[in-house]
Design a protein around this motif. Structure first.
Motif, mmCIF file in Angstrom:
data_model
loop_
_atom_site.group_PDB
_atom_site.id
_atom_site.type_symbol
_atom_site.label_atom_id
_atom_site.label_comp_id
_atom_site.label_asym_id
_atom_site.label_seq_id
_atom_site.Cartn_x
_atom_site.Cartn_y
_atom_site.Cartn_z
ATOM 1 N N GLY A 199 10.880 -31.159 -25.846
ATOM 2 C CA GLY A 199 9.992 -30.772 -24.771
ATOM 3 C C GLY A 199 9.146 -31.974 -24.403
ATOM 4 N N GLU A 200 8.024 -31.694 -23.853
ATOM 5 C CA GLU A 200 7.122 -32.717 -23.336
ATOM 6 C C GLU A 200 6.832 -33.817 -24.353
ATOM 7 N N LEU A 201 6.867 -35.045 -23.883
ATOM 8 C CA LEU A 201 6.537 -36.210 -24.702
ATOM 9 C C LEU A 201 5.217 -36.802 -24.253
ATOM 10 N N THR A 202 4.623 -37.553 -25.143
ATOM 11 C CA THR A 202 3.441 -38.328 -24.785
ATOM 12 C C THR A 202 3.782 -39.798 -24.978
ATOM 13 N N ILE A 240 6.879 -42.759 -27.973
ATOM 14 C CA ILE A 240 7.894 -43.789 -27.726
ATOM 15 C C ILE A 240 8.216 -44.566 -29.003
ATOM 16 N N ASP A 241 7.225 -44.814 -29.844
ATOM 17 C CA ASP A 241 7.469 -45.502 -31.118
ATOM 18 C C ASP A 241 8.364 -44.659 -32.025
ATOM 19 N N LYS A 242 8.142 -43.359 -32.046
ATOM 20 C CA LYS A 242 8.963 -42.456 -32.865
ATOM 21 C C LYS A 242 10.400 -42.422 -32.359
ATOM 22 N N LEU A 243 10.575 -42.425 -31.048
ATOM 23 C CA LEU A 243 11.921 -42.425 -30.469
ATOM 24 C C LEU A 243 12.656 -43.718 -30.828
ATOM 25 N N LYS A 244 11.967 -44.827 -30.710
ATOM 26 C CA LYS A 244 12.560 -46.125 -31.059
ATOM 27 C C LYS A 244 12.954 -46.140 -32.538
ATOM 28 N N ALA A 245 12.073 -45.640 -33.399
ATOM 29 C CA ALA A 245 12.357 -45.600 -34.836
ATOM 30 C C ALA A 245 13.533 -44.674 -35.157
ATOM 31 N N THR A 261 2.594 -38.155 -18.040
ATOM 32 C CA THR A 261 2.971 -39.549 -17.825
ATOM 33 C C THR A 261 3.985 -39.580 -16.686
ATOM 34 N N ASN A 262 3.796 -40.487 -15.723
ATOM 35 C CA ASN A 262 4.695 -40.495 -14.566
ATOM 36 C C ASN A 262 5.885 -41.430 -14.774
ATOM 37 N N ASP A 263 6.782 -41.407 -13.821
ATOM 38 C CA ASP A 263 8.021 -42.181 -13.877
ATOM 39 C C ASP A 263 7.757 -43.668 -14.110
#
Length: 134
Positions: free
Chosen positions: A14-17, A21-26, A45-47
């Protein structure tokens, strides 16, 4: 943020903050697909912000702004292209439902409706609202 793996090298949330982004990269994410139209919520957060964040973290960024259950052929094709041409993809929207729907529609030529249901039902999702597109 809760990451739900749907299939090999594909996850949703669902919604990200911005801090996610650091967690996704990890987690090894190489491509992030944002399915939320800008302005869906006043504080999201926008495009352009997602683009900059992904660039700064070495993650490919794709924006496919869709409204729930309003997926056209171009949206599905763009999603499928990025899903199949990227190594580790994460897609997000407000609840994860649009990501599930587009994943299902992008795979309808490869997986039966029943196979798709078997993948998503244990994760708490369904495709009843879009099953007429199969």
């Amino acid at each position: 943020m809760t990451i739900t793996e749907l299939h090999d090298n594909f996850s949703i949330s669902g919604e990200l903050t911005e801090s996610d982004i650091d967690k996704l990269k990890a987690a090894g994410i190489t491509t992030l697909i944002n399915l939320r139209p800008d302005g869906e919520q006043p504080d999201q957060t926008n495009d352009a912000q997602w683009q900059a964040l992904c660039e700064s973290h070495g993650i490919e960024y794709v924006h496919i702004p869709v409204k729930p259950c309003q997926y056209n052929a171009t949206d599905i094709e763009k999603f499928a292209h990025n899903l199949h041409d990227s190594s580790v993809v994460h897609a997000f929207c407000k609840t994860g439902t649009r990501a599930v729907h587009l994943w299902a529609l992008a795979n309808r030529e490869h997986l039966s409706l029943e196979q798709i249901r078997q993948v998503i039902a244990p994760k708490g999702y369904n495709i009843d609202m879009i099953q007429d597109q199969f």
